[in-house]
Design a protein around this motif. Sequence first.
Motif, mmCIF file in Angstrom:
data_model
loop_
_atom_site.group_PDB
_atom_site.id
_atom_site.type_symbol
_atom_site.label_atom_id
_atom_site.label_comp_id
_atom_site.label_asym_id
_atom_site.label_seq_id
_atom_site.Cartn_x
_atom_site.Cartn_y
_atom_site.Cartn_z
ATOM 1 N N GLU A 135 0.849 -1.212 0.000
ATOM 2 C CA GLU A 135 0.000 0.000 0.000
ATOM 3 C C GLU A 135 0.870 1.243 0.000
ATOM 4 O OE1 GLU A 135 -3.127 -0.486 -0.423
ATOM 5 O OE2 GLU A 135 -3.143 -2.619 0.040
ATOM 6 N N ASP A 136 0.247 2.386 -0.314
ATOM 7 C CA ASP A 136 0.953 3.657 -0.336
ATOM 8 C C ASP A 136 1.069 4.190 1.098
ATOM 9 O OD1 ASP A 136 1.886 6.226 -0.602
ATOM 10 O OD2 ASP A 136 0.527 6.747 -2.246
ATOM 11 N N ASP A 164 -0.584 7.611 1.913
ATOM 12 C CA ASP A 164 -2.013 7.820 1.696
ATOM 13 C C ASP A 164 -2.842 6.698 2.334
ATOM 14 O OD1 ASP A 164 -4.435 8.770 0.803
ATOM 15 O OD2 ASP A 164 -4.144 8.077 -1.269
ATOM 16 N N SER A 213 -6.254 5.603 1.122
ATOM 17 C CA SER A 213 -6.418 4.765 -0.074
ATOM 18 C C SER A 213 -6.350 3.274 0.252
ATOM 19 C CB SER A 213 -5.337 5.100 -1.111
ATOM 20 O OG SER A 213 -4.057 4.675 -0.655
ATOM 21 N N TRP A 214 -6.010 2.934 1.477
ATOM 22 C CA TRP A 214 -5.905 1.529 1.848
ATOM 23 C C TRP A 214 -7.306 0.925 1.920
ATOM 24 C CZ3 TRP A 214 -2.152 1.600 6.642
ATOM 25 C CH2 TRP A 214 -0.963 2.231 6.266
#
Length: 129
Positions: free
Chosen positions: A26-27, A30, A33-34
């Motif tokens: 994941e990012d 951010d 966004s997960w």
Amino acid sequence: MTRLLCQVCGGRADHNDDGVLWLLGEDPRDPASWPEDLLTSHPPLCLPCAAKSVRLCPHLSQRYVALRVREFYLAGVWGTLHRPGFPLPVVADAAGVAFDDGRPRWLRAHSLITRLETFTPVDLATETH
Ligand SMILES: [Zn+2]
């Protein structure tokens, strides 16, 4: 997975007071966004293998987040879902199926799915020094 062995070397996954070490693709910048439910079919890692993985794994070298996970549980299985057929069941799809879903008996499972329930993102570089 249940023995919390490193997915790379098979040794003991790293564990400290903050929890067991997991890497996800994941990012880290951010978290919004997960996915709402953090589910993974990947076991945790030891610190040396985590450091190597983020350098050498094509997927993780793009982006990753290191988590210390305190609460987690086995949520289901990932595999090839079948449907009734004659004379044998027929392949339907690749799928992740929750244990309480009722379909696991139609699944040729190949990995367990773990739900990461309570976790803290950590800096892997700090963890390895
Ligand atoms: Zn390892």
